[in-house]
Write a protein that holds these residues in place. Sequence first.
Motif, PDB file in Angstrom:
ATOM      1  N   MET A 195       0.886  -1.176  -0.128  1.00 54.78           N
ATOM      2  CA  MET A 195      -0.053   0.102   0.186  1.00 54.78           C
ATOM      3  C   MET A 195       0.747   1.415  -0.151  1.00 54.78           C
ATOM      4  SD  MET A 195      -2.875  -1.013   2.903  1.00 54.78           S
ATOM      5  CE  MET A 195      -2.760  -2.343   3.714  1.00 54.78           C
ATOM      6  N   ASN A 201       2.063   3.901  -2.787  1.00 59.56           N
ATOM      7  CA  ASN A 201       0.983   5.059  -3.137  1.00 59.56           C
ATOM      8  C   ASN A 201       1.749   6.260  -2.338  1.00 59.56           C
ATOM      9  OD1 ASN A 201      -1.057   4.592  -4.818  1.00 59.56           O
ATOM     10  ND2 ASN A 201      -1.501   3.126  -3.143  1.00 59.56           N
ATOM     11  N   ALA A 254      -9.102   6.151   4.343  1.00 53.66           N
ATOM     12  CA  ALA A 254      -9.089   5.758   2.991  1.00 53.66           C
ATOM     13  C   ALA A 254      -9.351   4.324   3.091  1.00 53.66           C
ATOM     14  CB  ALA A 254      -7.486   5.851   2.472  1.00 53.66           C
ATOM     15  N   SER A 312      -8.094   0.958   1.125  1.00 54.55           N
ATOM     16  CA  SER A 312      -7.122   0.566   0.257  1.00 54.55           C
ATOM     17  C   SER A 312      -7.249  -1.051   0.002  1.00 54.55           C
ATOM     18  CB  SER A 312      -5.792   0.659   1.514  1.00 54.55           C
ATOM     19  OG  SER A 312      -4.615   0.402   0.800  1.00 54.55           O
ATOM     20  N   THR A 357     -14.985  -2.518  -3.487  1.00 51.60           N
ATOM     21  CA  THR A 357     -13.844  -1.614  -3.080  1.00 51.60           C
ATOM     22  C   THR A 357     -14.484  -0.307  -2.710  1.00 51.60           C
ATOM     23  OG1 THR A 357     -11.958  -2.547  -4.243  1.00 51.60           O
ATOM     24  CG2 THR A 357     -11.732  -0.318  -3.180  1.00 51.60           C
ATOM     25  N   LEU A 360      -7.243   3.765  -2.324  1.00 47.82           N
ATOM     26  CA  LEU A 360      -5.774   3.524  -2.732  1.00 47.82           C
ATOM     27  C   LEU A 360      -5.802   1.815  -3.307  1.00 47.82           C
ATOM     28  CD1 LEU A 360      -3.900   4.622   0.709  1.00 47.82           C
ATOM     29  CD2 LEU A 360      -4.582   6.055  -1.071  1.00 47.82           C
ATOM     30  N   SER A 416      -3.146  -0.842  -4.607  1.00 46.00           N
ATOM     31  CA  SER A 416      -1.695  -1.423  -4.824  1.00 46.00           C
ATOM     32  C   SER A 416      -1.429  -3.053  -5.077  1.00 46.00           C
ATOM     33  CB  SER A 416      -0.773  -1.023  -3.433  1.00 46.00           C
ATOM     34  OG  SER A 416      -1.573  -1.776  -2.601  1.00 46.00           O
ATOM     35  N   TYR A 452      -2.964   5.201  -7.506  1.00 43.94           N
ATOM     36  CA  TYR A 452      -2.413   3.783  -7.600  1.00 43.94           C
ATOM     37  C   TYR A 452      -0.975   4.202  -8.047  1.00 43.94           C
ATOM     38  CZ  TYR A 452      -4.391   5.449 -12.200  1.00 43.94           C
ATOM     39  OH  TYR A 452      -4.724   5.840 -13.413  1.00 43.94           O
TER      40      TYR A 452
END
Length: 367
Positions: free
Chosen positions: A124, A127, A159, A161, A286, A299, A301, A326
Motif C-alpha cells: 500500500m 502510493n 482511506a 486501500s 472496494t 488507494l 496497490s 495507484y
Amino acid sequence: MNILAIESSCDETAAAVLTDGQTIVSNVVASSHDMHEKYGGIVPEVAARIQLESIIPVITEALSPLRKSSEHIHDTIRREIDAVAVTIGPGLIGSLLVGVETAKTIAVLTGKPIIPVNHVLAHMYANFVDPVVANDSKATPTGLLRPENFGIRDDMFPAISLVVSGGHTELYLMKDKRDLTWLGGTIDDAAGECFDKTARLLGFGHGGGLAIQQAASRMKSKGNIRLPRPMLNKENAMNFSFSGLKTAILREVNKLKESHEYSEETIHQLSHEVQETITDVLVKKTVAAADRYGARSVLLSGGVSANTRLRKKFEGAVGNDYALRYPPVELCTDNAVYIGAYAYFRGVKKDWKSINAYPDLPVEVSS
Ligand code: KG4
Ligand code: ZN
C-alpha cells in the motif's frame, strides 16, 4: 532519514534506498522469472538459490549512488544509512531467509537497527512515494494521473486501500498513515492467482495478468462469453472468492473446444471477459467499502493494480466522490521501494537478534 530496504519474499531480489519514506535514491530489482519459465513455474529451491547469488550485487548496486569511489560498502552504510528494512513475511521461507539473514549480517557489521516489514501491508505504501517516473507514459495510462495527483495528503484519510497481488486480495481501512484495519480478503484464490491460472490455461505460459490484459486488447468483437461475478451479494461485502471463476473459465474453454470454436479470437474474447469479471468485482466491492466507511480516498496497490482496465474502471467508479491513488506500474509489482516507505511510515526499529522470517505472517491487522 535514509533507509536501505531489502525484499526477497517471492521470486524477486530487490533493494532500494529511500529518503524520508518518499524520495527514491535507488531501486534495483532482479527477477528469476526466466528461470521459472524454464522450470514451468516458481520452484522455491531454485528461487532461493538465485536470490542467494544475486542479493549482494543487488544491494551493492542500490547503494552505489551514495558510495564514494573505492570505499568499502560497509562504510557507505555506516555513513549514509539510518536503518535497514527487510521483508520478514509472508512468502517462501527459503526466499525470505535470504533477505532476512543478509539484513541481519549488515546490522551486525554496521550497528544499524533493522525494521521488519510485512510484505502485503507494505504494498500500500507504494502510493506514498514520489514517483520518479511522472513523465513515463506507463505511469499515466489514462492521462488522469497528473503529478499533483501523486502522494498522500493528510486530508485524504480515512482511506480504503485494496491490495491486489499474486497471493493476496485484501481490503483495509486506513485512518491515517499508520493506522490500518483489515476489513476482509479472499476466502480462496487471489485475483492475481486467477489471472495467472487463466493465462496458463489459455496458453500464455507465465505471462500472468499482463498477458491477459494484452490478449483482451486484441479482441475484435465482444462475442457472447459471460462469466459469473462472484460474491457481489451484501452478506459477503468485504470478502472475495475467485476459485469458482477459475472453474467457470475451464468450462468455457472446454465448451469452445467441443464446438470447434476455440480460436485466437475466442481466446481474446475469453481474456476480455475474465478481465472484466475480476475488475468488476474488485471495483464494486472496494467502492462499496469506501461508501460504508465514509472514506475520502481509494488507494490501489499490488501487481494486479498495474492493470490498465482496472485503473480505468476505478477512475470511472470513484468519479469526484473519492480521491484515487495507484502507484506507477513499476512500483505495483514486487520491489523494495515500498518496503522502505512502509518502514518509514509504520515500521518499528528492532535489534537484529529479534528478527526472524515468518512465511505465514498474518495480514489481518487492526491498528
Ligand atoms: O505484487 P506482485 O508483484 O507479487 C505478489 O506479491 O504476489 O503481484 C504479481 C501479480 C501476478 O498475479 C500478476 O499476474 C499480476 O500481479 N499482474 C497483473 C498485471 N501485471 C501483473 N494482473 C493484471 N494485469 C496486469 N497488467
Ligand atoms: Zn507483492
